[in-house]
Write an enzyme that holds these catalytic residues in place. Structure first.
Site, PDB file in Angstrom:
ATOM      1  N   SER A  23      43.504  49.393  52.444  1.00 17.57           N
ATOM      2  CA  SER A  23      44.485  48.312  52.499  1.00 17.57           C
ATOM      3  C   SER A  23      43.926  47.064  53.173  1.00 17.57           C
ATOM      4  O   SER A  23      44.611  46.051  53.252  1.00 17.57           O
ATOM      5  CB  SER A  23      45.735  48.780  53.254  1.00 17.57           C
ATOM      6  N   GLU A  79      47.691  47.042  43.981  1.00 21.02           N
ATOM      7  CA  GLU A  79      46.710  45.965  43.940  1.00 21.02           C
ATOM      8  C   GLU A  79      45.385  46.517  43.401  1.00 21.02           C
ATOM      9  O   GLU A  79      44.900  47.544  43.890  1.00 21.02           O
ATOM     10  CB  GLU A  79      46.471  45.391  45.337  1.00 21.02           C
ATOM     11  N   ASN A  84      48.836  42.731  52.377  1.00 21.65           N
ATOM     12  CA  ASN A  84      48.623  42.957  53.800  1.00 21.65           C
ATOM     13  C   ASN A  84      48.264  41.685  54.546  1.00 21.65           C
ATOM     14  O   ASN A  84      48.578  41.542  55.734  1.00 21.65           O
ATOM     15  CB  ASN A  84      47.554  44.031  54.024  1.00 21.65           C
TER      16      ASN A  84
END
Length: 286
Positions: A121, A154, A192
């Protein structure tokens, strides 16, 4: 490789994210191998998958036959040699050296055509792929927690990632029922990087004594958010969230706006990792 060539998917790491990723792959009809070095973690993942599928039946989202089909597609193992797959998704701790080591080992037991996808992430895909043979097949495939429910994925291309590799993973994500977006390789990617301050600023308010955890969460909910920052950190995992913040703080050359919180570090040090531990910023019944 094309989407049609994908028959078997491996998932490395049977924690919260890995379990969810393996579940949706199995539900989509893929033979799925979930790997973890910890037998207890594998057992818990198996139990969680069954519970999730039962909840799906109760909500009318799937049938008993679909549950049984998904379970039959799943294999649980602690033997890396079984991870001979078309696509492998890594979902382990947010540490660059760990991810590189895993991909190097997987590369040695798979063909150069096997796509190696990371659920990271925050760590740049370019860095992960740098020491991996055939880096053009390394790509980011970042799911969101809980992976079996959240729609967004993503797809991140590193400097060496082949466009065809990214496209296959985008196609795969969509076949899994997800909304896939292509992202450039930057710390935190899209979500993020934007969301980091949702957590960081909430923690700063707490550090400064502006308001307590419950008040901050309620105010954010009243502003339209489904969950406040502390509830969401507990759901994601306080340790995971802290690790991502630390990674981004380092990646952005210690920019103060990404500074990890001392309060969050204390929670991690105390083992108060959120819902999965029974205690985080809130206390939960096990």
């Amino acid at each position: 490789m094309t989407l049609e060539d994908i028959k078997t998917i491996g998932v490395v790491g049977a924690g919260t994210m890995g379990q969810g990723i393996a579940q949706i792959c199995a539900q989509a009809g893929y033979k799925t191998i979930l790997f973890d070095i910890n037998a207890q973690v594998l057992e818990k993942a198996q139990q969680t998958t069954t519970k999730n599928l039962d909840k799906g039946i109760a909500r009318g989202k799937l049938t008993q036959a679909e549950k049984e089909a998904a379970i039959s597609n799943l294999t649980y193992t602690g033997d890396t040699l079984q991870l001979s797959c078309d696509v492998i998704v890594e979902a382990v701790v947010e540490r660059l050296e760990v991810k590189q080591s895993i991909f190097q080992e997987l590369a040695s037991i798979n063909t150069p055509d096997t796509i190696l996808a990371s659920n990271t992430s925050s760590i740049p895909i370019t860095q992960i792929a740098a020491s991996v043979p055939n880096p053009e097949r390394v790509v980011g495939m970042h799911f969101f927690n809980p992976a079996h429910i959240m729609k967004l994925v993503e797809v991140i291309s590193g400097a060496a990632t082949a466009p065809a590799t990214a496209q296959v993973i985008k196609d795969l994500a969509e076949k899994l029922g997800k909304t896939a977006v292509m992202a450039k390789d930057s710390p935190g990617f899209i979500v993020n990087r934007v969301a980091r301050h949702f957590y960081v600023e909430g923690l700063k308010l707490l550090e400064e004594g502006v308001a307590d955890v419950e008040t901050i969460d309620k105010l954010m909910q009243a502003s339209g958010f489904k969950m406040g920052p502390f509830e969401l950190m507990d759901l994601i995992g306080v340790d995971t969230n802290y690790s991502v913040t630390t990674s981004m703080f380092e990646a952005f050359h210690y920019d103060p706006k990404f500074r990890p919180s001392r309060i969050q570090q204390q929670k991690v040090d105390a083992g108060h990792h959120g819902r999965k531990a029974g205690k985080g910023f809130y206390t939960y019944e096990q």
